[in-house]
Scaffold this motif. Structure first.
Motif, PDB file in Angstrom:
ATOM      1  N   ASN A   1       0.794  -1.136  -0.058  1.00  9.03           N
ATOM      2  CA  ASN A   1       0.001  -0.197  -0.062  1.00  9.03           C
ATOM      3  C   ASN A   1       0.944   1.235   0.162  1.00  9.03           C
ATOM      4  N   VAL A   2       1.178   1.591  -1.185  1.00  4.83           N
ATOM      5  CA  VAL A   2       1.875   2.953  -1.418  1.00  4.83           C
ATOM      6  C   VAL A   2       1.237   3.885  -2.209  1.00  4.83           C
TER       7      VAL A   2
ATOM      8  N   ILE B   1      -2.700  19.305  -6.478  1.00  2.00           N
ATOM      9  CA  ILE B   1      -2.168  17.725  -6.141  1.00  2.00           C
ATOM     10  C   ILE B   1      -3.283  16.701  -6.271  1.00  2.00           C
ATOM     11  N   GLU B   2      -2.847  15.689  -7.190  1.00  2.00           N
ATOM     12  CA  GLU B   2      -3.850  14.763  -7.560  1.00  2.00           C
ATOM     13  C   GLU B   2      -3.676  13.374  -6.989  1.00  2.00           C
ATOM     14  N   PHE B   3      -4.485  12.652  -6.590  1.00  2.00           N
ATOM     15  CA  PHE B   3      -4.074  11.424  -6.221  1.00  2.00           C
ATOM     16  C   PHE B   3      -4.049  10.413  -7.289  1.00  2.00           C
ATOM     17  N   GLU B   4      -2.767   9.926  -7.757  1.00  2.00           N
ATOM     18  CA  GLU B   4      -2.628   9.423  -9.125  1.00  2.00           C
ATOM     19  C   GLU B   4      -2.882   8.066  -9.228  1.00  2.00           C
ATOM     20  N   THR B   5      -1.849   7.289  -8.232  1.00  2.00           N
ATOM     21  CA  THR B   5      -1.831   5.656  -8.257  1.00  2.00           C
ATOM     22  C   THR B   5      -1.751   5.159  -6.839  1.00  2.00           C
ATOM     23  N   HIS B   6      -2.338   3.931  -6.657  1.00  2.00           N
ATOM     24  CA  HIS B   6      -2.134   3.083  -5.477  1.00  2.00           C
ATOM     25  C   HIS B   6      -1.787   1.778  -5.835  1.00  2.00           C
ATOM     26  N   PHE B   7      -0.287   1.651  -5.237  1.00  2.00           N
ATOM     27  CA  PHE B   7       0.424   0.475  -5.566  1.00  2.00           C
ATOM     28  C   PHE B   7      -0.012  -0.300  -4.495  1.00  2.00           C
ATOM     29  N   THR B   8      -0.532  -1.519  -4.609  1.00  2.00           N
ATOM     30  CA  THR B   8      -0.688  -2.619  -3.564  1.00  2.00           C
ATOM     31  C   THR B   8       0.693  -3.351  -3.172  1.00  2.00           C
TER      32      THR B   8
ATOM     33  N   LEU C   1       0.360  13.507   9.711  1.00  2.00           N
ATOM     34  CA  LEU C   1      -0.911  12.672   9.760  1.00  2.00           C
ATOM     35  C   LEU C   1      -0.549  11.435  10.230  1.00  2.00           C
ATOM     36  N   GLY C   2       0.961  11.084  10.348  1.00  2.00           N
ATOM     37  CA  GLY C   2       1.214   9.666  10.834  1.00  2.00           C
ATOM     38  C   GLY C   2       1.393   8.529   9.670  1.00  2.00           C
ATOM     39  N   TYR C   3       1.575   9.219   8.451  1.00  2.00           N
ATOM     40  CA  TYR C   3       1.939   8.251   7.019  1.00  2.00           C
ATOM     41  C   TYR C   3       3.426   8.471   6.944  1.00  2.00           C
ATOM     42  N   GLN C   4       3.987   7.574   6.240  1.00  2.00           N
ATOM     43  CA  GLN C   4       5.555   7.542   5.886  1.00  2.00           C
ATOM     44  C   GLN C   4       5.806   7.916   4.670  1.00  2.00           C
ATOM     45  N   VAL C   5       6.487   9.114   4.294  1.00  2.00           N
ATOM     46  CA  VAL C   5       6.782   9.310   2.864  1.00  2.00           C
ATOM     47  C   VAL C   5       8.007   8.719   2.690  1.00  2.00           C
ATOM     48  N   ILE C   6       8.009   7.896   1.544  1.00  2.00           N
ATOM     49  CA  ILE C   6       9.268   7.065   1.471  1.00  2.00           C
ATOM     50  C   ILE C   6      10.085   7.607   0.037  1.00  2.00           C
ATOM     51  N   TYR C   7       9.580   8.436  -0.719  1.00  2.00           N
ATOM     52  CA  TYR C   7      10.144   9.126  -1.851  1.00  2.00           C
ATOM     53  C   TYR C   7       9.305  10.274  -2.416  1.00  2.00           C
ATOM     54  N   GLY C   8      10.308  11.052  -2.997  1.00  2.00           N
ATOM     55  CA  GLY C   8       9.661  12.400  -3.838  1.00  2.00           C
ATOM     56  C   GLY C   8      10.507  12.664  -4.934  1.00  2.00           C
ATOM     57  N   ASP C   9       9.887  13.046  -6.013  1.00  2.00           N
ATOM     58  CA  ASP C   9      10.652  13.085  -7.189  1.00  2.00           C
ATOM     59  C   ASP C   9       9.943  14.273  -8.158  1.00  2.00           C
ATOM     60  N   THR C  10      10.571  15.428  -8.102  1.00  2.00           N
ATOM     61  CA  THR C  10      10.286  16.607  -9.176  1.00  2.00           C
ATOM     62  C   THR C  10       8.842  17.140  -8.733  1.00  2.00           C
ATOM     63  N   ASP C  11       7.666  16.046  -9.030  1.00  2.00           N
ATOM     64  CA  ASP C  11       6.224  16.709  -8.672  1.00  2.00           C
ATOM     65  C   ASP C  11       5.548  15.593  -8.007  1.00  2.00           C
ATOM     66  N   SER C  12       6.168  14.577  -7.629  1.00  2.00           N
ATOM     67  CA  SER C  12       5.494  13.376  -7.087  1.00  2.00           C
ATOM     68  C   SER C  12       5.953  13.189  -5.628  1.00  2.00           C
ATOM     69  N   ILE C  13       4.982  12.604  -4.954  1.00  2.00           N
ATOM     70  CA  ILE C  13       5.327  11.975  -3.450  1.00  2.00           C
ATOM     71  C   ILE C  13       4.713  10.775  -3.325  1.00  2.00           C
ATOM     72  N   PHE C  14       5.729   9.646  -2.835  1.00  2.00           N
ATOM     73  CA  PHE C  14       5.022   8.489  -2.566  1.00  2.00           C
ATOM     74  C   PHE C  14       4.975   8.116  -1.124  1.00  2.00           C
ATOM     75  N   VAL C  15       3.803   7.768  -0.600  1.00  2.00           N
ATOM     76  CA  VAL C  15       3.501   7.784   0.700  1.00  2.00           C
ATOM     77  C   VAL C  15       3.215   6.197   0.982  1.00  2.00           C
ATOM     78  N   SER C  16       3.625   5.573   2.122  1.00  2.00           N
ATOM     79  CA  SER C  16       3.359   4.300   2.503  1.00  2.00           C
ATOM     80  C   SER C  16       2.311   4.415   3.565  1.00  2.00           C
ATOM     81  N   ILE C  17       1.213   3.852   3.469  1.00  2.00           N
ATOM     82  CA  ILE C  17       0.099   4.221   4.247  1.00  2.00           C
ATOM     83  C   ILE C  17      -0.418   3.144   5.178  1.00  2.00           C
ATOM     84  N   GLY C  18       0.539   1.983   5.267  1.00  2.00           N
ATOM     85  CA  GLY C  18       0.414   0.887   6.176  1.00  2.00           C
ATOM     86  C   GLY C  18      -0.304  -0.566   5.363  1.00  2.00           C
ATOM     87  N   ALA C  19       0.362  -1.713   5.914  1.00  2.00           N
ATOM     88  CA  ALA C  19      -0.305  -2.726   4.986  1.00  2.00           C
ATOM     89  C   ALA C  19      -1.548  -3.209   5.238  1.00  2.00           C
ATOM     90  N   GLU C  20      -2.242  -2.820   6.389  1.00  2.00           N
ATOM     91  CA  GLU C  20      -3.529  -3.281   6.674  1.00  2.00           C
ATOM     92  C   GLU C  20      -4.854  -2.598   5.788  1.00  2.00           C
TER      93      GLU C  20
END
Length: 818
Positions: free
Chosen positions: A430-431, A625-632, A569-588
């Motif tokens: 869940n990213v 900012i847009e919610f672009e992708t959910h990686f399972t 807010l309690g979520y982990q930002v694991i990466y950011g690149d130019t205009d994107s932010i990758f957020v780990s929201i927890g496995a559950e």
């Protein structure tokens, strides 16, 4: 010719433009496509112009008079330079006088402004003409086209839909350039045109589309007749300018045949790229030549190879009609000598494939829309700086400024590139990817970043400082009429154009998206995105690091602040690149919960920025900012060489990751999407990641692949393919693909053949027990241990440590078997 007559306002689409010196003075020629057919507009009484500072006017006039350079007129204007100096315009009735005057004044250190803008381009831009033209004049019929004189033009009041006709062209020839055949294909308005002009004796059982020619001279003459009879607006092909048309021109010259394919039966005008002498440009009166390769690159398509065979396979699932694509020249020659019908079919199919690629990707629509939006010639390759100039310069003049010259901007400052955050390596569930929509253009809109706006902003601040005593220190909050940028930049809140240009393009793109017009949407996206690049390019007259820095440094600030808000807010930002932010929201999280959270984060962040910018700058945020992708499932690898998950100092990669989104595997920057890795490595990576992402066992698969590789079952997938990027003689250290190219050329010489590997060639090679070998001449046994160690192991070790495994332990037994 018919007698001159005047009609009402008419409309056309601009195909070609040209300016020439004639006895009567400058003549600007514009060829249009109209509903009534091709039209040639001749604009007279125009003058070439550049500007000098008023303080240098008398000296400039004296220099020109001394050198007997005809100055048609001069005029002091109410325009200023960016340094607030008054200017005068110098006008010339010929390009010869214009160029001589420019050189003479520069040699005496008199600065000339806007002296690189051609009169035809200035004529169009100052009338806000891009591609659609309303015109008025006296008309007369000249054969197949209408000639219009005493012309008045303006940008079209209403955009018309002029349908442009295309003709696809391809030639076949020997290695020495002797022509065999010329293919022509079109399918305009569902009317198919097929023709192959073939040197040879008529064969009664041959296809009717083959038209037999006695020799090369007759072939060329018939080709010229066919082009003029078909009378297409657009000629298309694959490397069609630098190869097909260049060779046709050379063969015409050899036979003393005028290459008269212009609509007025004139011959093409050729010029070279000043920065790349291998690139040629062709100008044909009333016709445009579009090269499929150049246009696909301009439209940001990317392929491992831009060969016609590869692109047609990728886009159409079709390939060339030849048994061996890599050695097709020999097969073409054999067919010319023994099976001309097969050669004709191959020739025609190449024409058809190019047509189908244009049709599939809507390349002509893309080129037309780009011209309509920017004023660039429809065949212009690149041209971001010219597009910006076309749109910006007329507005600048109407606001009382002339444009600066290249190098006039602030120097000594460096603006950084896009922000790339240090990644946190790991295998995640869940990213979410949150993406700022067109971040750089939205920063330009929000903070009013603009070349003239910078000058007006700095001027306002200077005036306010002067109005106060020198001892009184003013804070940024005191400057109400400006918005603070970076590196000492201030931007006027009201005097600017670029934010409004971006806004109008943005609205057009939103409209295109609603209409599902992908070609228009893509064209607008490329144009908007290019404007930051223009402001950050020393090749642009408006370059100033304070402009580009105020965009990129603001983007850094935005991504960093957004990441802080998300982590609070309690979520982990694991990466950011130019205009994107990758957020780990927890496995559950479930898929539904993840998507709901993505929507909530979007609203939260957009509201935060709206409030923050209103409070700090009193401006409306255009950031979105847009919610672009959910990686399972999502993998962020470590930098190679660091494989231990327990190592807290492990360093994550940048611009390299993989994941599963909506059940599909997505790779970024990894071997699967890179052209310099073997097919086996790509297959191995995709299947290994699929197994791991689906929590399936991987040991059996790894052992099986290593075993099969060593048995020689995957030899056809162990081939390296690499483009030669420079001249062979330019390589000091010899990388493997250059060693292979040199070996292949040496072998060809020994066989009495001409060396074929050079700059821009694609070389295929393998690694053997005898080292690097070109594929076509290899007789050695492949070095399977090398492929295991260099192709399989690095890929496996990117992901296996995150599930507590390693490649050596799994494949060790297999590696020692052979």
């Amino acid at each position: 010719m018919t007698n001159l007559k005047t009609a009402g306002i008419q409309n056309g689409f601009l195909l070609t433009r040209q300016v020439q010196d004639k006895r009567t003075g400058l003549v600007i020629t514009l060829w249009l496509k109209t509903d009534a057919g091709p039209v040639k507009l001749e604009v007279t009484n125009e003058l070439a112009v550049f500007f000098v500072e008023v303080e240098h006017l008398e000296t400039a006039k004296s220099i020109l008079d001394d050198q007997r350079i005809l100055l048609e007129k001069h005029q002091v204007l109410s325009l200023k330079t960016f340094t607030q100096r008054d200017v005068a315009a110098l006008y010339f009735s010929s390009m010869r006088s214009f160029y001589r005057a420019r050189d003479a004044l520069k040699s005496q250190n008199i600065k000339c402004y806007e002296d690189d803008i051609r009169p035809d381009d200035r004529f169009l831009m100052e009338r806000h003409i891009t591609a659609d033209i309303d015109y008025l004049g006296n008309h007369q019929l000249c054969g197949d086209y209408q000639l219009t004189k005493q012309v008045k033009c303006k940008g079209a009041a209403i955009e018309q839909q002029h349908s442009l006709t295309m003709l696809s062209i391809d030639i076949e020839c020997s290695m020495q350039g002797e022509l065999y055949s010329i293919g022509l294909y079109a399918n305009n308005n569902h009317t198919v045109f097929k023709r192959v002009l073939m040197i040879g004796v008529s064969q009664p059982d041959a296809d009717s589309y083959i038209h037999w020619q006695t020799d090369e001279k007759q072939l060329l003459q018939q080709f010229i007749r066919e082009v003029n009879l078909f009378d297409a607006d657009i000629l298309i092909g694959w490397n069609v300018i630098n190869f097909d048309f260049m060779l046709l021109q050379k063969r015409c010259d050899l036979h003393g045949i005028p290459f008269s394919i212009g609509r007025d039966r004139t011959c093409p005008y050729w010029r070279k790229n000043a920065n790349n002498t291998d690139q040629n440009f062709i100008e044909i009166a009333g016709r445009v030549v579009l090269d499929g390769i150049d246009l696909l690159k301009t439209a940001t398509y990317n392929f491992s190879s831009f060969s016609l065979d590869n692109v047609s396979h990728s886009l159409l699932g079709l390939g060339k009609k030849v048994a061996d694509v890599e050695n097709r020249v020999q097969e073409i020659t054999d067919n010319f000598n023994h099976n001309k019908s097969a050669l004709a079919a191959y020739n025609l199919e190449d024409c058809r494939l190019v047509w189908l690629i244009f049709e599939k990707t809507r390349l002509l629509d893309f080129a037309k829309l780009r011209a309509q939006l920017t004023g660039l010639s429809i065949d212009r390759v690149g041209g971001s700086v010219a597009a910006f100039t076309n749109l910006y310069l007329p507005k600048l003049h109407r606001s009382g400024y002339i444009a600066p010259n290249m190098g006039d901007g602030e120097s000594g400052l460096v603006s950084p590139g896009g922000y790339v955050m240090d990644s946190k390596p790991g295998l995640y569930k869940n990213v979410l990817v949150l993406d700022f929509k067109s971040l750089y253009p939205s920063i330009i809109r929000t903070f009013k970043i603009d070349p003239m706006g910078l000058i007006e902003g700095l001027k306002a601040v200077s005036e306010q400082k002067s109005a106060h005593s020198k001892s009184e220190k003013l804070s940024d909050d005191c400057f109400d009429d400006v918005i603070r940028g970076f590196d000492g930049a201030y931007f006027s809140r009201t005097e600017h154009f670029l934010p409004d240009i971006i806004k109008s393009l943005w609205l057009e793109r939103d409209k295109a998206k609603l209409q599902k017009d992908a070609a228009l949407s893509q064209a607008i996206k490329i144009i908007m995105s290019s404007f930051y690049g223009v402001l950050g390019s020393t090749g642009c007259r408006f370059f100033d690091p304070r402009l580009s820095g105020s965009i990129t440094k603001r983007s850094h600030e935005i991504l960093k602040k957004t990441s802080v808000w998300i982590e609070k807010l309690g979520y982990q930002v694991i990466y950011g690149d130019t205009d994107s932010i990758f957020v780990s929201i927890g496995a559950e999280k479930t898929k539904t919960q993840a998507k709901q959270l993505g929507a909530e984060l979007r609203s939260y962040i957009n509201d935060k920025w709206q409030n923050r910018l209103k409070r700090d700058f009193d401006i409306e945020s255009q950031l979105d900012i847009e919610f672009e992708t959910h990686f399972t499932k999502f993998l962020m690898p470590t930098i190679r060489g660091i494989h231990t998950v327990k190592d807290q100092k492990s360093i994550g990669t940048k611009k390299r990751y993989a994941g599963v989104s909506d059940g599909e595997l997505v790779f970024k920057g990894l071997e699967t999407v890179r052209s310099d890795w073997t097919d086996l490595s790509k297959d191995f990576q995709q299947e290994l990641y699929r197994l791991i992402f689906n929590d399936q066992p991987i040991e059996g698969y790894i052992k099986k692949i290593v075993d099969e590789l060593k048995q020689g079952l995957h030899d056809e997938k162990l081939i390296y393919k690499k483009k030669i990027r420079r001249k062979l003689s330019d390589y000091v250290n010899t990388p493997p693909h250059i060693k292979a190219a040199l070996l292949a050329n040496q072998k060809l010489k020994e066989l009495g053949d001409k060396p074929t590997y050079k700059h821009r060639s694609l070389i295929r090679y393998v690694i053997t027990l005898d080292g690097v070998q070109p594929l076509e001449f290899n007789t050695s046994k492949l070095d399977y241990d090398f492929y295991v160690e260099k192709q399989l192991k690095p890929i496996a070790d990117d992901i296996l440590p995150f599930i507590g495994k390693d490649f050596e332990s799994i494949a060790g037994d297999q590696m020692g078997l052979f």
